[in-house]
Design a protein around this motif. Structure first.
Motif, PDB file in Angstrom:
ATOM      1  N   UNK A 153       0.949  -1.152   0.056  1.00 59.04           N
ATOM      2  CA  UNK A 153      -0.055   0.001   0.238  1.00 59.04           C
ATOM      3  C   UNK A 153       0.794   1.242  -0.070  1.00 59.04           C
ATOM      4  N   UNK A 154       1.983   1.279   0.501  1.00 60.55           N
ATOM      5  CA  UNK A 154       2.933   2.433   0.443  1.00 60.55           C
ATOM      6  C   UNK A 154       3.631   2.347  -0.609  1.00 60.55           C
ATOM      7  N   UNK A 155       3.678   1.622  -1.675  1.00 56.69           N
ATOM      8  CA  UNK A 155       4.602   1.643  -2.983  1.00 56.69           C
ATOM      9  C   UNK A 155       5.986   1.148  -2.801  1.00 56.69           C
ATOM     10  N   UNK A 156       6.218   0.642  -1.675  1.00 56.94           N
ATOM     11  CA  UNK A 156       7.417   0.022  -1.494  1.00 56.94           C
ATOM     12  C   UNK A 156       7.644  -0.949  -2.229  1.00 56.94           C
ATOM     13  N   UNK A 212      -1.392  -8.439  -8.927  1.00 52.14           N
ATOM     14  CA  UNK A 212      -0.549  -7.958  -7.786  1.00 52.14           C
ATOM     15  C   UNK A 212      -0.345  -8.566  -6.633  1.00 52.14           C
ATOM     16  N   UNK A 213      -1.241  -9.500  -6.567  1.00 49.35           N
ATOM     17  CA  UNK A 213      -1.320 -10.550  -5.131  1.00 49.35           C
ATOM     18  C   UNK A 213      -1.304 -11.926  -5.744  1.00 49.35           C
ATOM     19  N   UNK A 214      -0.321 -12.755  -5.542  1.00 50.03           N
ATOM     20  CA  UNK A 214      -0.137 -14.013  -5.983  1.00 50.03           C
ATOM     21  C   UNK A 214      -0.246 -14.985  -4.936  1.00 50.03           C
ATOM     22  N   UNK A 229       9.149  -7.289  -4.785  1.00 48.35           N
ATOM     23  CA  UNK A 229       8.085  -8.116  -4.334  1.00 48.35           C
ATOM     24  C   UNK A 229       8.105  -8.266  -2.943  1.00 48.35           C
ATOM     25  N   UNK A 230       7.021  -8.403  -2.268  1.00 48.67           N
ATOM     26  CA  UNK A 230       7.172  -8.819  -0.816  1.00 48.67           C
ATOM     27  C   UNK A 230       6.781 -10.269  -0.920  1.00 48.67           C
ATOM     28  N   UNK A 231       7.739 -11.056  -0.454  1.00 47.56           N
ATOM     29  CA  UNK A 231       7.477 -12.525  -0.763  1.00 47.56           C
ATOM     30  C   UNK A 231       7.376 -13.329   0.638  1.00 47.56           C
ATOM     31  N   UNK A 232       6.572 -13.897   0.857  1.00 48.83           N
ATOM     32  CA  UNK A 232       6.255 -14.752   2.300  1.00 48.83           C
ATOM     33  C   UNK A 232       6.152 -16.405   1.808  1.00 48.83           C
ATOM     34  N   UNK A 250      15.419 -17.305  -6.032  1.00 53.83           N
ATOM     35  CA  UNK A 250      14.493 -16.493  -6.535  1.00 53.83           C
ATOM     36  C   UNK A 250      14.256 -15.065  -6.360  1.00 53.83           C
ATOM     37  N   UNK A 251      15.084 -14.682  -5.334  1.00 49.93           N
ATOM     38  CA  UNK A 251      14.977 -13.325  -4.867  1.00 49.93           C
ATOM     39  C   UNK A 251      15.689 -12.226  -5.892  1.00 49.93           C
ATOM     40  N   UNK A 252      15.072 -11.139  -6.384  1.00 48.43           N
ATOM     41  CA  UNK A 252      15.400 -10.209  -7.173  1.00 48.43           C
ATOM     42  C   UNK A 252      15.697  -9.070  -6.387  1.00 48.43           C
ATOM     43  N   UNK A 253      15.914  -7.959  -7.434  1.00 49.38           N
ATOM     44  CA  UNK A 253      16.307  -6.566  -6.621  1.00 49.38           C
ATOM     45  C   UNK A 253      14.913  -5.886  -6.360  1.00 49.38           C
ATOM     46  N   UNK A 254      14.960  -5.177  -5.085  1.00 47.72           N
ATOM     47  CA  UNK A 254      13.929  -4.605  -4.414  1.00 47.72           C
ATOM     48  C   UNK A 254      13.007  -5.270  -3.984  1.00 47.72           C
TER      49      UNK A 254
END
Length: 327
Positions: A153-156, A212-214, A229-232, A250-254
């Motif tokens: 929601x904060x566009x992070x 946007x949400x997977x 992405x925010x990945x859990x 798999x983790x990328x930039x940002x």
């Protein structure tokens, strides 16, 4: 030991919230700290030893402050305030309460409720990858979800990706009816429930349709690079070492990653190592990665859950000791 009496003003309108139904919380404070508490016409009298009366007063003041902030006082609040008072950390109760992550669709604030949860949330903010390891009821997944939705929601981040291995209690997907999505949905249900509560079902469906949400089983992560992405990764104790390595690479930039799991509830076949346990040993010294271990003190479900966790921990400890003695 000399007895003293300390007197404090207490607003009557907060008495039912702070003292609980039938004064159950008040009785808990009296029993735990060995004091006598008398409430009359907005005045609270605490009778006990100097140390005990001082602790009781501080516990009640903190619970009153929580009540004045529109918190509904629960048994967990009382038990944790008492536990912190024994450790000389009474002031931490209000410090924890100030950290509001976000609000549910009904407006209820989501915030850490223990020092362990506060450390967990702080590390998620500070580190690129955070492992939250602990028993059921410690808020590992729920707090991670709240942090992910807040970042979104904060566009992070541009999207939220939620995943977990499709394995539970020794059962196989093939025994479930329906197509692949129908088969994996039950395993992802806890993630859906948290999303609906925090974001609302309509918003979730809207963002989900836009990609946007997977929410997907871990196998879907292979071959992808996950940027911004925010990945859990939930239930990570049921990953194999190869799956965990695949996921972490798999983790990328940002991106920001939270991995949650309970090493006491591994459902992998006998002889298969847990990817979470291996990662804990391999990655412990990597600076950008945080490992937070939550304990039964951080359980925020019904107090009985905390007792169950404690009983199982005691059982496993005794079993391990007996095995060592036999060896």
């Amino acid at each position: 030991m000399s007895m003293i009496e300390t007197i404090m003003d207490f607003p009557v309108e907060h008495s039912s919230n702070v003292f609980g139904q039938f004064d159950s919380y008040l009785k808990k404070i009296e029993k735990t700290l060995h004091v006598t508490i008398i409430m009359r016409e907005g005045e609270l009298r605490i009778i006990g030893s100097d140390i005990a009366a001082g602790r009781a007063r501080k516990v009640i003041e903190n619970l009153l402050s929580l009540s004045k902030r529109d918190n509904t006082i629960t048994q967990q609040n009382v038990d944790y305030a008492l536990a912190l008072s024994m450790e000389g950390k009474e002031d931490k109760v209000l410090e924890i309460d100030e950290d509001i992550i976000c609000r549910t669709i009904q407006g209820k604030p989501i915030k850490p409720k223990t020092l362990g949860q506060k450390d967990y949330v702080d590390q998620i903010r500070d580190k690129m990858i955070t492992f939250g390891i602990g028993p059921a009821g410690t808020g590992k997944t729920y707090l991670a979800m709240a942090m992910g939705i807040t970042a979104f929601k904060n566009n992070e981040v541009n999207r939220i990706i939620l995943t977990r291995p499709a394995i539970e209690a020794g059962e196989n997907l093939g025994f479930l009816p329906g197509d692949l999505q129908s088969k994996v949905d039950p395993y992802l249900r806890p993630l859906y429930d948290a999303l609906h509560e925090i974001m609302g079902a309509e918003s979730f469906m809207n963002y989900s349709e836009k990609g946007l949400i997977e929410v997907a089983p871990l196998a879907y992560m292979r071959g992808r690079t996950l940027d911004n992405a925010f990945i859990i990764l939930d239930e990570a104790q049921n990953t194999t070492p190869a799956q965990m390595k695949m996921f972490l690479t798999r983790v990328g930039f940002g991106s920001k990653v939270v991995i949650t799991g309970d090493l006491t509830q591994i459902d992998l076949p006998k002889g298969v190592s847990s990817g979470l346990a291996i990662a804990q040993r391999v990655l412990r010294r990597v600076e950008e990665i945080a490992f937070i271990t939550l304990t039964n003190k951080d359980v925020v479900r019904h107090p009985l859950v905390q007792k169950i966790v404690q009983a199982y921990e005691a059982y496993e400890t005794q079993r391990s000791q007996n095995h060592k003695n036999r060896s």
